[in-house]
Design a protein around this motif. Structure first.
Motif, PDB file in Angstrom:
ATOM      1  N   ASP A 198      -0.566   4.550  -0.865  1.00 20.77           N
ATOM      2  CA  ASP A 198      -1.283   5.614  -0.728  1.00 20.77           C
ATOM      3  C   ASP A 198      -2.831   4.982  -0.032  1.00 20.77           C
ATOM      4  O   ASP A 198      -3.347   4.234  -0.542  1.00 20.77           O
ATOM      5  N   THR A 227     -11.801   4.975   2.229  1.00 24.02           N
ATOM      6  CA  THR A 227     -12.166   6.246   2.203  1.00 24.02           C
ATOM      7  C   THR A 227     -12.944   6.639   3.430  1.00 24.02           C
ATOM      8  O   THR A 227     -13.503   5.612   4.155  1.00 24.02           O
ATOM      9  N   LYS A 241      -5.313   6.290   0.867  1.00 21.69           N
ATOM     10  CA  LYS A 241      -6.615   6.772   0.169  1.00 21.69           C
ATOM     11  C   LYS A 241      -6.763   5.858  -1.300  1.00 21.69           C
ATOM     12  O   LYS A 241      -7.915   5.810  -1.593  1.00 21.69           O
ATOM     13  N   SER A 242      -6.120   5.266  -1.666  1.00 22.89           N
ATOM     14  CA  SER A 242      -6.121   4.251  -2.882  1.00 22.89           C
ATOM     15  C   SER A 242      -6.974   2.963  -2.376  1.00 22.89           C
ATOM     16  O   SER A 242      -7.366   2.263  -3.175  1.00 22.89           O
ATOM     17  N   HIS A 243      -7.026   2.947  -0.963  1.00 27.89           N
ATOM     18  CA  HIS A 243      -7.677   1.573  -0.514  1.00 27.89           C
ATOM     19  C   HIS A 243      -8.864   1.988   0.505  1.00 27.89           C
ATOM     20  O   HIS A 243      -9.661   1.167   0.699  1.00 27.89           O
ATOM     21  N   VAL A 300       0.852  -1.219  -0.001  1.00 30.49           N
ATOM     22  CA  VAL A 300      -0.017  -0.075   0.023  1.00 30.49           C
ATOM     23  C   VAL A 300       0.823   1.176  -0.084  1.00 30.49           C
ATOM     24  O   VAL A 300       1.701   1.427   0.924  1.00 30.49           O
TER      25      VAL A 300
END
Length: 142
Positions: free
Chosen positions: A45, A51, A47-49, A43
């Motif tokens: 970022d 919210t 925020k890519s996984h 991982v």
């Protein structure tokens, strides 16, 4: 509902940082999912996984002396399946060209351990004595 290490809970992501995500838990408590505990894959970022407001299932992996709760999303789910036909024996060997001596299996009891140690020790002493003899011949004569 009291929970401790090993408990699997439902929570809601309340905040995201570069190092992880804060999750609200039952009983008004909250905990942190470190970036390394979000997914089985790398991982980069958070925020890519995740919210904010997302419902997540988490596992309590630690509670420190200050009462902070460490959580894991990946440990609350099953690991991803390995690709078909993938096993350790099919992976490339990093020392494929090395044909050095094979290590003996670990000794089963004390006597076997002692015997293995004595054999190894005798071998090392013999090599040391031979190298000392060779060294004294080179420097000893003029």
């Amino acid at each position: 509902m009291e929970f401790g290490v090993g408990s699997i809970l439902d929570g809601k992501v309340t905040g995201i940082t570069k190092f992880g995500a804060f999750v609200s838990l039952p009983e008004g408590k909250s905990g942190l999912v470190h970036i390394s505990e979000i997914a089985y894959s790398y991982v980069n970022d958070v925020k890519s996984h995740l919210t904010e407001g997302q419902e997540v299932k988490v596992k309590v992996i630690g509670i420190d002396e200050s009462g902070r709760i460490n959580l894991s999303i990946k440990k609350a789910m099953d690991p991803p399946p390995r690709p078909a036909g993938h096993n350790r024996s099919s992976e490339p060997r990093h020392n494929a060209g090395f044909s050095g001596p094979r290590k003996a299996p670990p000794p089963a009891n004390f006597e076997d351990k002692l015997k293995q140690f004595m054999t190894s020790s005798d071998s090392k002493l013999s090599e040391l004595r031979q190298s000392e003899r060779r060294g004294s011949r080179k420097g000893g004569r003029k």
